[in-house]
Design a protein around this motif. Sequence first.
Motif, PDB file in Angstrom:
ATOM      1  N   TRP A 135       0.808  -1.227   0.000  1.00  0.00           N
ATOM      2  CA  TRP A 135       0.000   0.000   0.000  1.00  0.00           C
ATOM      3  C   TRP A 135       0.837   1.272   0.000  1.00  0.00           C
ATOM      4  O   TRP A 135       0.545   2.217  -0.741  1.00  0.00           O
ATOM      5  CB  TRP A 135      -0.951   0.002   1.209  1.00  0.00           C
ATOM      6  N   ILE A 136       1.851   1.320   0.846  1.00  0.00           N
ATOM      7  CA  ILE A 136       2.641   2.567   0.913  1.00  0.00           C
ATOM      8  C   ILE A 136       3.378   2.767  -0.417  1.00  0.00           C
ATOM      9  O   ILE A 136       3.392   3.867  -0.980  1.00  0.00           O
ATOM     10  CB  ILE A 136       3.648   2.539   2.091  1.00  0.00           C
ATOM     11  N   ALA A 137       3.956   1.677  -0.934  1.00  0.00           N
ATOM     12  CA  ALA A 137       4.704   1.794  -2.196  1.00  0.00           C
ATOM     13  C   ALA A 137       3.778   2.242  -3.325  1.00  0.00           C
ATOM     14  O   ALA A 137       4.120   3.129  -4.118  1.00  0.00           O
ATOM     15  CB  ALA A 137       5.350   0.453  -2.538  1.00  0.00           C
ATOM     16  N   LEU A 138       2.587   1.648  -3.384  1.00  0.00           N
ATOM     17  CA  LEU A 138       1.665   1.984  -4.464  1.00  0.00           C
ATOM     18  C   LEU A 138       1.252   3.456  -4.387  1.00  0.00           C
ATOM     19  O   LEU A 138       1.349   4.189  -5.371  1.00  0.00           O
ATOM     20  CB  LEU A 138       0.424   1.073  -4.390  1.00  0.00           C
ATOM     21  N   ILE A 161       8.609   3.126 -11.786  1.00  0.00           N
ATOM     22  CA  ILE A 161       8.428   1.687 -11.570  1.00  0.00           C
ATOM     23  C   ILE A 161       8.024   1.517 -10.106  1.00  0.00           C
ATOM     24  O   ILE A 161       8.666   2.086  -9.211  1.00  0.00           O
ATOM     25  CB  ILE A 161       9.741   0.920 -11.867  1.00  0.00           C
ATOM     26  N   ILE A 162       6.961   0.781  -9.876  1.00  0.00           N
ATOM     27  CA  ILE A 162       6.526   0.519  -8.501  1.00  0.00           C
ATOM     28  C   ILE A 162       6.550  -0.999  -8.302  1.00  0.00           C
ATOM     29  O   ILE A 162       5.951  -1.741  -9.095  1.00  0.00           O
ATOM     30  CB  ILE A 162       5.096   1.073  -8.251  1.00  0.00           C
ATOM     31  N   LEU A 163       7.232  -1.421  -7.259  1.00  0.00           N
ATOM     32  CA  LEU A 163       7.353  -2.868  -7.036  1.00  0.00           C
ATOM     33  C   LEU A 163       6.690  -3.217  -5.707  1.00  0.00           C
ATOM     34  O   LEU A 163       7.067  -2.674  -4.656  1.00  0.00           O
ATOM     35  CB  LEU A 163       8.833  -3.270  -7.029  1.00  0.00           C
ATOM     36  N   ILE A 164       5.718  -4.111  -5.768  1.00  0.00           N
ATOM     37  CA  ILE A 164       4.955  -4.453  -4.561  1.00  0.00           C
ATOM     38  C   ILE A 164       4.955  -5.974  -4.351  1.00  0.00           C
ATOM     39  O   ILE A 164       5.108  -6.728  -5.311  1.00  0.00           O
ATOM     40  CB  ILE A 164       3.499  -3.916  -4.650  1.00  0.00           C
ATOM     41  N   PRO A 165       4.779  -6.403  -3.089  1.00  0.00           N
ATOM     42  CA  PRO A 165       4.846  -7.849  -2.822  1.00  0.00           C
ATOM     43  C   PRO A 165       3.741  -8.625  -3.530  1.00  0.00           C
ATOM     44  O   PRO A 165       3.896  -9.817  -3.806  1.00  0.00           O
ATOM     45  CB  PRO A 165       4.640  -7.942  -1.296  1.00  0.00           C
ATOM     46  N   GLU A 188       9.260  -2.839   0.983  1.00  0.00           N
ATOM     47  CA  GLU A 188      10.280  -3.670   1.649  1.00  0.00           C
ATOM     48  C   GLU A 188      10.005  -5.168   1.496  1.00  0.00           C
ATOM     49  O   GLU A 188      10.910  -5.986   1.553  1.00  0.00           O
ATOM     50  CB  GLU A 188      10.377  -3.312   3.135  1.00  0.00           C
ATOM     51  N   GLY A 189       8.730  -5.517   1.272  1.00  0.00           N
ATOM     52  CA  GLY A 189       8.370  -6.940   1.173  1.00  0.00           C
ATOM     53  C   GLY A 189       8.338  -7.451  -0.265  1.00  0.00           C
ATOM     54  O   GLY A 189       7.978  -8.608  -0.507  1.00  0.00           O
ATOM     55  N   ALA A 190       8.699  -6.592  -1.248  1.00  0.00           N
ATOM     56  CA  ALA A 190       8.659  -7.017  -2.659  1.00  0.00           C
ATOM     57  C   ALA A 190       9.797  -7.996  -2.946  1.00  0.00           C
ATOM     58  O   ALA A 190      10.829  -7.966  -2.277  1.00  0.00           O
ATOM     59  CB  ALA A 190       8.760  -5.797  -3.561  1.00  0.00           C
ATOM     60  N   GLY A 223       7.028  -3.882 -13.084  1.00  0.00           N
ATOM     61  CA  GLY A 223       8.102  -4.867 -13.213  1.00  0.00           C
ATOM     62  C   GLY A 223       7.565  -6.229 -13.585  1.00  0.00           C
ATOM     63  O   GLY A 223       8.217  -7.252 -13.348  1.00  0.00           O
ATOM     64  N   TYR A 224       6.373  -6.193 -14.177  1.00  0.00           N
ATOM     65  CA  TYR A 224       5.723  -7.453 -14.514  1.00  0.00           C
ATOM     66  C   TYR A 224       4.683  -7.141 -15.594  1.00  0.00           C
ATOM     67  O   TYR A 224       4.040  -6.095 -15.530  1.00  0.00           O
ATOM     68  CB  TYR A 224       5.020  -8.019 -13.278  1.00  0.00           C
TER      69      TYR A 224
END
Length: 549
Positions: A378-381, A391-395, A425-427, A546-547
Amino acid sequence: MSTSDFDIYTDGACAGNPGPGGWAAVIMEGGRAREISSHEERTTNQRMELKAAVEALRMVPPGSRVRLFSDSAYLVNCFNQSWIDRWQKNGWLTGKGQPVENRDLWSELLELSMANTVEWIKVKGHSTDRLNQRCDHLAREAIVSAKENGSPGREGNSEAGGKPGPEKFGVINSRTQPGGKELPAKNPGVRRLGLLTGGGDCPGLNAVIRAVVKGATYNYNMEVVGFNNGFRGLVENDASLLDDFAVSGILNRGGTILGTSNRDNPFDFRPGGSSDYRETDNDRSGDAVKNLEKWGIECLVIIGGDGSLLLAHRFSKLGVPVIGIPKTIDNDLPATDVTFGFDSAVTTATEAIDKIHTTAESHHRVMVVEVMGRHAGWIALQAGMAGGGDIILIPELPFEYQYIVDKIRERHHRGKKFSIIVVAEGAYPEGGEPMYQTRGDVKRLGGISSAIAREIENKTDMESRATVLGHIQRGGSPTSYDRVLATRFGVKAVELFREEKYDEMVCLRGHNIESVPLEEAVGGTKRVDPASDQVRAALAVGTSFGYPI
Ligand code: F6P
């Protein structure tokens, strides 16, 4: 009490002249405040002003340097203009030859002022000075409770006309007194709530504490007992009464005035505050329950994340009425649309990304910004979208390095010689696992940004740097959104207590504050839905995850 500097505020009040009267004093030593108050049945306003000063000065050791603030011009002038010396020399007669009223108190005051160095300072009556207001409030309360109960002042801290009883400590400048201090006895008919903050700190905790205390005391004549340092204070009986004075001026402050801990589990308790995660088989939940009973606390309000709310539910199973208030910057609790603290963390992260743009652009670098959030993105997004991350990378969407590199190259060809990557941090990469930093038995998420920066330098000819935002996301003043949400949560918790709706957690559903059973609230993690319109909006403006989606 050791010899040191004191600031003393005093005030007296009277309902009739003569009539029932009250007096109060706040004695400040460093950041610590003690409040004393009491009443007399038939008295005068002047007597109450004097009584407050006498009782307060009795509390300081001889030889102290004291500044005494009073709104009684008569009292202050008496010393500043040496009237009292003249009366004494004149055999306690006024200039007109009349006997000085309240001679007992004046002469004691003279003795006390000679035993110390006292500066007498006049403040405006009912002034904006909050300590003067506080004394006025306490003195009036002493009259009211005397009238209602025929008993001592609000804290039960004196016999009528007698000596002050046990001290009452307010929370001034953050922390209360440690170590199982006796709380004042509950007044008849007053309901008591317990309150603690558990887990990591988070912007908005103080706003909730303030809302619970003000909501309970202003509207329902309830009392709120705050336990210090999360569940540790509950087990060790480290508590104090919180009144409106204790929570005044904290709405915009980060952290928690009660202190917190994300280690202390009453069902598996480590003595001495050691900071590891070893299990102890030391179940102290019984002590916690006894402490609640001892102070007549009918319900415990627990402000915390998933771990603390789980403990709340365990206490509920032991028969303790509990109410939960969800807190976490991660926003990963499924039973509420939003947790307070999240908006503040996103705002901080967004500001940081804005700043990192400067170096990225100037040096033509790929800057990788690692944000918190545990296993939810959520924070990253949100910070990534708000800060214009490329680029946004999420778990929730394991990435592939090739797509990251493709995006960087594509931007380069368009003349954009830099890129910003925001990574949770969890990606982790497809087929891989989240990265942890380990110290002894303790594992903490972290390190993915450095791994990504390294990989980018290996796979492209661009320079790349990693920045870990870390705990600054949990610090500082809450945003206005979080202050409002926290206030609504706190007030709702008090309403639930009134309705005796226990084992519930307050939550936000759409625009409304509601509640859900704690059991429901503590199951699972709320994660970003890759098919959500938020993710689609990010994709629509060219953001890569990234996907391929
Ligand atoms: O849950 C809040 C949080 O800040 C997470 O985002 C982060 O992973 C964790 O706490 C860090 O915890 P600690 O401060 O105990 O290292």
